[in-house]
Design a protein around this motif. Structure first.
Motif, mmCIF file in Angstrom:
data_model
loop_
_atom_site.group_PDB
_atom_site.id
_atom_site.type_symbol
_atom_site.label_atom_id
_atom_site.label_comp_id
_atom_site.label_asym_id
_atom_site.label_seq_id
_atom_site.Cartn_x
_atom_site.Cartn_y
_atom_site.Cartn_z
ATOM 1 N N GLU A 45 0.839 -1.209 -0.025
ATOM 2 C CA GLU A 45 0.142 0.163 0.038
ATOM 3 C C GLU A 45 1.158 1.550 -0.244
ATOM 4 O OE1 GLU A 45 -3.072 0.016 0.065
ATOM 5 O OE2 GLU A 45 -3.424 -2.202 -0.780
ATOM 6 N N GLN A 46 1.902 1.448 0.380
ATOM 7 C CA GLN A 46 2.874 2.632 -0.055
ATOM 8 C C GLN A 46 3.139 2.692 -1.026
ATOM 9 O OE1 GLN A 46 3.089 4.059 2.960
ATOM 10 N NE2 GLN A 46 1.239 2.516 4.027
ATOM 11 N N SER A 47 2.866 1.973 -2.070
ATOM 12 C CA SER A 47 4.018 2.048 -3.039
ATOM 13 C C SER A 47 3.178 3.583 -4.037
ATOM 14 C CB SER A 47 3.503 0.732 -4.261
ATOM 15 O OG SER A 47 3.413 -0.187 -3.909
ATOM 16 N N LYS A 48 4.374 4.591 -4.379
ATOM 17 C CA LYS A 48 4.590 5.255 -5.247
ATOM 18 C C LYS A 48 4.621 5.208 -6.486
ATOM 19 C CE LYS A 48 5.494 7.775 -1.218
ATOM 20 N NZ LYS A 48 6.596 9.111 -0.530
ATOM 21 N N ILE A 49 3.470 5.787 -7.581
ATOM 22 C CA ILE A 49 3.723 5.211 -8.932
ATOM 23 C C ILE A 49 3.094 6.414 -9.597
ATOM 24 C CG2 ILE A 49 2.185 3.980 -10.445
ATOM 25 C CD1 ILE A 49 1.053 1.945 -8.612
ATOM 26 N N LEU A 50 3.899 6.053 -10.547
ATOM 27 C CA LEU A 50 4.630 7.753 -11.578
ATOM 28 C C LEU A 50 4.054 7.211 -13.104
ATOM 29 C CD1 LEU A 50 4.803 10.238 -12.642
ATOM 30 C CD2 LEU A 50 6.955 9.701 -13.244
ATOM 31 N N LEU A 51 2.541 7.801 -13.934
ATOM 32 C CA LEU A 51 2.069 7.060 -15.467
ATOM 33 C C LEU A 51 3.204 7.811 -15.833
ATOM 34 C CD1 LEU A 51 -1.078 6.471 -14.482
ATOM 35 C CD2 LEU A 51 0.622 5.088 -14.145
ATOM 36 N N PHE A 52 3.791 7.028 -17.083
ATOM 37 C CA PHE A 52 4.351 8.370 -17.988
ATOM 38 C C PHE A 52 4.363 7.129 -19.439
ATOM 39 C CE2 PHE A 52 8.351 8.776 -20.974
ATOM 40 C CZ PHE A 52 8.405 9.462 -20.682
ATOM 41 N N GLY A 53 4.207 8.199 -19.823
ATOM 42 C CA GLY A 53 4.288 7.785 -21.930
ATOM 43 C C GLY A 53 4.271 8.745 -22.985
ATOM 44 N N VAL A 54 4.376 8.422 -23.892
ATOM 45 C CA VAL A 54 5.369 9.073 -25.557
ATOM 46 C C VAL A 54 4.107 8.913 -26.948
ATOM 47 C CG1 VAL A 54 7.133 10.014 -26.260
ATOM 48 C CG2 VAL A 54 7.641 9.427 -24.117
ATOM 49 N N SER A 55 4.065 10.086 -27.151
ATOM 50 C CA SER A 55 3.108 9.784 -28.067
ATOM 51 C C SER A 55 2.038 8.813 -28.037
ATOM 52 C CB SER A 55 3.970 8.511 -29.353
ATOM 53 O OG SER A 55 3.184 8.873 -30.805
ATOM 54 N N MET A 56 1.179 8.015 -29.077
ATOM 55 C CA MET A 56 0.489 7.421 -28.310
ATOM 56 C C MET A 56 0.415 6.700 -27.133
ATOM 57 S SD MET A 56 -0.787 3.324 -29.641
ATOM 58 C CE MET A 56 0.308 2.182 -28.751
ATOM 59 N N GLY A 57 1.327 6.497 -26.258
ATOM 60 C CA GLY A 57 1.753 6.228 -25.384
ATOM 61 C C GLY A 57 1.394 7.057 -23.693
ATOM 62 N N GLY A 58 1.566 9.090 -24.622
ATOM 63 C CA GLY A 58 0.582 9.836 -23.580
ATOM 64 C C GLY A 58 -0.113 9.758 -23.812
ATOM 65 N N ALA A 59 -0.602 9.601 -24.656
ATOM 66 C CA ALA A 59 -2.802 9.302 -24.908
ATOM 67 C C ALA A 59 -3.012 8.785 -24.357
ATOM 68 C CB ALA A 59 -3.193 9.102 -26.237
ATOM 69 N N THR A 60 -2.801 7.240 -23.709
ATOM 70 C CA THR A 60 -2.381 6.427 -23.731
ATOM 71 C C THR A 60 -3.086 6.804 -21.585
ATOM 72 O OG1 THR A 60 -1.949 5.059 -25.073
ATOM 73 C CG2 THR A 60 -2.672 3.834 -23.295
ATOM 74 N N MET A 61 -1.863 7.111 -21.384
ATOM 75 C CA MET A 61 -1.851 7.999 -20.208
ATOM 76 C C MET A 61 -3.030 8.845 -20.112
ATOM 77 S SD MET A 61 0.030 6.035 -18.928
ATOM 78 C CE MET A 61 1.106 4.792 -18.261
ATOM 79 N N GLU A 62 -2.864 9.817 -20.719
ATOM 80 C CA GLU A 62 -4.207 10.557 -20.513
ATOM 81 C C GLU A 62 -5.593 10.135 -21.148
ATOM 82 O OE1 GLU A 62 -1.915 14.186 -22.900
ATOM 83 O OE2 GLU A 62 -3.023 13.192 -23.755
ATOM 84 N N MET A 63 -5.779 9.023 -21.260
ATOM 85 C CA MET A 63 -7.258 8.216 -21.280
ATOM 86 C C MET A 63 -7.060 7.623 -19.911
ATOM 87 S SD MET A 63 -7.535 7.313 -24.860
ATOM 88 C CE MET A 63 -7.086 7.799 -26.302
ATOM 89 N N LEU A 64 -6.183 7.278 -19.575
ATOM 90 C CA LEU A 64 -6.134 6.075 -18.220
ATOM 91 C C LEU A 64 -6.176 7.809 -17.098
ATOM 92 C CD1 LEU A 64 -5.791 3.148 -16.348
ATOM 93 C CD2 LEU A 64 -3.217 4.368 -16.151
ATOM 94 N N SER A 65 -5.584 8.314 -17.329
ATOM 95 C CA SER A 65 -6.460 9.529 -16.108
ATOM 96 C C SER A 65 -7.762 9.997 -15.645
ATOM 97 C CB SER A 65 -5.910 11.081 -16.036
ATOM 98 O OG SER A 65 -6.433 11.352 -17.544
#
Length: 310
Positions: A158-178
């Motif tokens: 539970e103490q995990s700290k997670i960053l989401l990162f993506g580029v191009s389609m990956g950037g859009a993927t993270m935006e959709m995930l948001s």
């Protein structure tokens, strides 16, 4: 509902056989799986030696292979997990670009590794070693990333700290995930040159690369996509997902991007009400921002994380 059906079905009934045939070719060209990484654009080939240095590092660094649905070959998703140099609860999950794979993110993997992160690099649907026949441009992939997030939490607690990162389609993927109900362990997002929606990106490329109008081709491709993947292109949007986002987010975009125009970065930035920053990189083309100055890129990301990744 009836009006919507006729609006979408009419192009199929009225379009010429030639337009329909071309739309199927266009769909297959853009959406169908390919089992190779296409050559990078000419403007980025000058970085090839540096890129392969990163790939060599990626291939030699101790790592683990993670799976989703490991025993189901038709749904199996594959990722590489690189533990941090020193034990850490910080993990970055990196989403690759269109027709790329996890190895093509080697430069970002090393950057975050050097910043003290564990690194998780999935292959998206219809890419690399993961299953799938058609590319979903981030929309269905976002569901897999929820599972990858849960995998990290299961590993580190539970103490995990997670960053989401993506580029191009990956950037859009993270935006959709948001826009999904993300767990508290997800602390922030960095989205580099993501598009505002699949539909808007397709229409833009139809005009810029094929010199074709939106109608009848976009509705036809959208209808084909509905039959193959279950959704119309106009039904999904980075901007609509970002409107629901509550995580701090840094948008990065090249000022000279002619593949995903920089205007989309401003649209995405305006769409979210969460804490946000926007960095437009002068002189950078599509997905070139890192390569223009890797040290500056890392510094800019670090400044954002110093503020929001705590």
């Amino acid at each position: 509902m009836t009006h919507r059906f006729f609006k979408l079905a009419a192009p199929l009934g009225l379009a010429s056989a030639g337009a329909l045939a071309f739309s199927y070719k266009l769909f297959n060209f853009a959406f169908k799986r390919v089992d190779y990484v296409p050559e990078t654009s000419a403007d980025k080939q000058k970085y090839a030696d540096l890129y392969y240095d990163y790939v060599k590092w990626y291939q030699q660094i101790p790592s683990e292979t993670w799976y989703l649905h490991e025993m189901d070959a038709s749904n199996r998703m594959v990722a590489t997990y690189i533990p941090a140099k020193e034990q850490s609860l910080k993990t970055v999950i990196i989403s690759h670009g269109y027709k790329g794979n996890r190895e093509t993110m080697a430069n970002f993997a090393k950057m975050y590794y050097d910043m003290g992160f564990n690194v998780l690099l999935p292959d998206d649907r219809a890419h690399g070693d993961s299953a799938g026949q058609y590319i979903s441009f981030g929309w269905l992939d976002r569901l897999d990333y929820i599972n990858w997030i849960n995998s990290v939490i299961q590993r580190d607690g539970e103490q995990s700290k997670i960053l989401l990162f993506g580029v191009s389609m990956g950037g859009a993927t993270m935006e959709m995930l948001s826009g999904e109900n993300l767990p508290n362990q997800v602390k922030a997002i960095v989205a580099d040159c993501g598009y505002s929606s699949i539909e808007e990106e397709l229409v833009y490329l139809l005009k810029e690369q094929f010199h074709l109008p939106k109608y009848p081709f976009e509705p036809l491709v959208s209808t084909i996509n509905r039959r193959r993947l279950g959704y119309y292109l106009g039904d999904v949007s980075s901007k609509e997902q970002l409107a629901k986002n509550r995580k701090p987010i840094l948008f990065i975009h090249g000022a000279n991007d002619t593949y995903v125009p920089a205007e989309m970065a401003y649209e995405n930035y305006q769409a979210t009400k969460a804490p946000k920053q926007l960095w437009i990189v002068k002189g950078a083309s599509h997905a070139e921002s890192f390569w223009k100055n890797p040290a500056k890129y890392q510094h800019r990301v670090s400044m954002f994380l110093d503020t929001y990744f705590k």
